[in-house]
Design a protein around this motif. Structure first.
Motif, PDB file in Angstrom:
ATOM      1  N   UNK A  66       0.785  -1.168  -0.025  1.00 54.78           N
ATOM      2  CA  UNK A  66       0.072   0.108   0.048  1.00 54.78           C
ATOM      3  C   UNK A  66       0.870   1.265  -0.202  1.00 54.78           C
ATOM      4  N   UNK A  67       1.845   1.198   0.731  1.00 56.58           N
ATOM      5  CA  UNK A  67       2.842   2.393   0.769  1.00 56.58           C
ATOM      6  C   UNK A  67       3.405   2.766  -0.595  1.00 56.58           C
ATOM      7  N   UNK A  68       3.768   1.843  -1.436  1.00 56.20           N
ATOM      8  CA  UNK A  68       4.472   1.952  -2.858  1.00 56.20           C
ATOM      9  C   UNK A  68       3.459   2.483  -3.591  1.00 56.20           C
ATOM     10  N   UNK A  69       2.036   2.078  -3.455  1.00 54.66           N
ATOM     11  CA  UNK A  69       0.904   2.608  -4.492  1.00 54.66           C
ATOM     12  C   UNK A  69       0.977   4.203  -4.095  1.00 54.66           C
ATOM     13  N   UNK A  70       0.982   4.318  -2.683  1.00 59.20           N
ATOM     14  CA  UNK A  70       0.605   5.891  -2.349  1.00 59.20           C
ATOM     15  C   UNK A  70       1.869   6.656  -2.942  1.00 59.20           C
ATOM     16  N   UNK A  71       3.125   6.130  -2.734  1.00 60.15           N
ATOM     17  CA  UNK A  71       4.192   6.917  -3.341  1.00 60.15           C
ATOM     18  C   UNK A  71       4.025   6.948  -4.919  1.00 60.15           C
ATOM     19  N   UNK A  72       3.575   6.020  -5.538  1.00 59.79           N
ATOM     20  CA  UNK A  72       3.429   6.014  -6.960  1.00 59.79           C
ATOM     21  C   UNK A  72       2.344   7.123  -7.292  1.00 59.79           C
ATOM     22  N   UNK A  73       1.206   7.074  -6.514  1.00 59.03           N
ATOM     23  CA  UNK A  73       0.209   7.971  -6.885  1.00 59.03           C
ATOM     24  C   UNK A  73       0.778   9.530  -6.535  1.00 59.03           C
ATOM     25  N   UNK A  74       1.368   9.670  -5.593  1.00 57.91           N
ATOM     26  CA  UNK A  74       1.840  11.033  -5.174  1.00 57.91           C
ATOM     27  C   UNK A  74       2.684  11.477  -6.481  1.00 57.91           C
ATOM     28  N   UNK A  75       3.733  10.720  -7.042  1.00 61.42           N
ATOM     29  CA  UNK A  75       4.589  11.102  -8.063  1.00 61.42           C
ATOM     30  C   UNK A  75       3.578  11.242  -9.461  1.00 61.42           C
ATOM     31  N   UNK A  76       2.634  10.516  -9.738  1.00 64.51           N
ATOM     32  CA  UNK A  76       1.789  10.850 -10.907  1.00 64.51           C
ATOM     33  C   UNK A  76       1.091  12.042 -10.753  1.00 64.51           C
ATOM     34  N   UNK A  77       0.598  12.332  -9.357  1.00 65.47           N
ATOM     35  CA  UNK A  77      -0.255  13.478  -9.320  1.00 65.47           C
ATOM     36  C   UNK A  77       0.849  14.919  -9.436  1.00 65.47           C
ATOM     37  N   UNK A  78       2.074  14.667  -9.036  1.00 64.84           N
ATOM     38  CA  UNK A  78       2.866  15.853  -9.015  1.00 64.84           C
ATOM     39  C   UNK A  78       3.301  16.025 -10.558  1.00 64.84           C
ATOM     40  N   UNK A  79       3.525  15.097 -11.389  1.00 68.46           N
ATOM     41  CA  UNK A  79       4.020  14.956 -12.666  1.00 68.46           C
ATOM     42  C   UNK A  79       2.995  15.699 -13.739  1.00 68.46           C
ATOM     43  N   UNK A  80       1.746  15.390 -13.464  1.00 70.57           N
ATOM     44  CA  UNK A  80       0.691  15.361 -14.025  1.00 70.57           C
ATOM     45  C   UNK A  80      -0.027  16.846 -13.740  1.00 70.57           C
ATOM     46  N   UNK A  81       0.313  17.433 -12.514  1.00 68.59           N
ATOM     47  CA  UNK A  81      -0.226  18.508 -11.929  1.00 68.59           C
ATOM     48  C   UNK A  81      -1.931  18.397 -11.691  1.00 68.59           C
ATOM     49  N   UNK A  82      -2.422  17.449 -11.438  1.00 62.85           N
ATOM     50  CA  UNK A  82      -3.721  16.975 -10.972  1.00 62.85           C
ATOM     51  C   UNK A  82      -3.820  16.385  -9.707  1.00 62.85           C
ATOM     52  N   UNK A  83      -5.113  16.732  -8.971  1.00 59.24           N
ATOM     53  CA  UNK A  83      -5.550  16.011  -7.970  1.00 59.24           C
ATOM     54  C   UNK A  83      -5.930  14.593  -7.950  1.00 59.24           C
ATOM     55  N   UNK A  84      -6.157  13.910  -6.898  1.00 55.20           N
ATOM     56  CA  UNK A  84      -6.481  12.491  -6.976  1.00 55.20           C
ATOM     57  C   UNK A  84      -6.510  11.821  -5.580  1.00 55.20           C
ATOM     58  N   UNK A  85      -6.632  10.584  -5.626  1.00 55.47           N
ATOM     59  CA  UNK A  85      -6.553   9.770  -4.374  1.00 55.47           C
ATOM     60  C   UNK A  85      -6.065   8.617  -4.639  1.00 55.47           C
ATOM     61  N   UNK A  86      -5.815   7.776  -3.603  1.00 48.11           N
ATOM     62  CA  UNK A  86      -5.416   6.407  -3.496  1.00 48.11           C
ATOM     63  C   UNK A  86      -6.126   5.701  -2.396  1.00 48.11           C
ATOM     64  N   UNK A  87      -6.682   4.744  -2.929  1.00 47.11           N
ATOM     65  CA  UNK A  87      -7.414   3.722  -1.700  1.00 47.11           C
ATOM     66  C   UNK A  87      -7.629   2.402  -2.205  1.00 47.11           C
ATOM     67  N   UNK A  88      -7.639   1.413  -1.352  1.00 49.25           N
ATOM     68  CA  UNK A  88      -7.886   0.107  -1.529  1.00 49.25           C
ATOM     69  C   UNK A  88      -6.851  -0.358  -3.050  1.00 49.25           C
ATOM     70  N   UNK A  89      -5.811   0.063  -2.918  1.00 48.58           N
ATOM     71  CA  UNK A  89      -4.822  -0.280  -4.016  1.00 48.58           C
ATOM     72  C   UNK A  89      -5.087   0.054  -5.246  1.00 48.58           C
ATOM     73  N   UNK A  90      -5.716   1.284  -5.496  1.00 46.67           N
ATOM     74  CA  UNK A  90      -6.249   1.869  -6.511  1.00 46.67           C
ATOM     75  C   UNK A  90      -6.066   3.206  -6.394  1.00 46.67           C
TER      76      UNK A  90
END
Length: 113
Positions: A66-90
């Motif tokens: 789960x921590x790795x998925x959250x890290x990937x979500x953070x990177x994607x949101x920063x690179x794309x400049x968008x909002x989003x969330x991460x839950x249930x490995x999604x």
């Protein structure tokens, strides 16, 4: 007195780097070696249901921690400049970024569908 600020500005310009011209739509994540191990492909889909007509990009199928998925979500949101969330490995990103997300995930070592 006018010479002082002009000299300071010239010195500052000399120390600055040349701006990078971004003519392509590609966004590159700095990591070149695949860091994550996942045998199954990730599914990148776009969805509008229950979002008042607003498009969202959803990435599902993670089997990593789960921590790795959250890290990937953070990177994607920063690179794309968008909002989003991460839950249930999604990961959910606001907007239609399906192709860009696929490219970014492939750059860091994931297979996508």
């Amino acid at each position: 007195m006018n010479e002082d600020w002009k000299d300071a500005l010239s010195a500052l310009r000399e120390t600055m780097h040349e701006p990078i011209s971004d003519t392509s739509q590609e966004i590159i994540i700095e990591e070149t070696k695949p860091k994550y191990r996942q045998p199954d492909p990730l599914y990148v889909i776009t969805d509008r249901k229950g979002r008042n007509g607003k498009t969202a990009t959803i990435i599902e199928g993670f089997t990593i921690q789960k921590e790795e998925v959250e890290e990937i979500a953070k990177k994607l949101k920063q690179k794309l400049g968008v909002g989003g969330s991460c839950r249930d490995n999604e990961i959910l990103l606001q907007g239609d970024y399906k192709e860009m997300v696929k490219n970014l995930l492939q750059q860091i070592g994931f297979k996508t569908k």
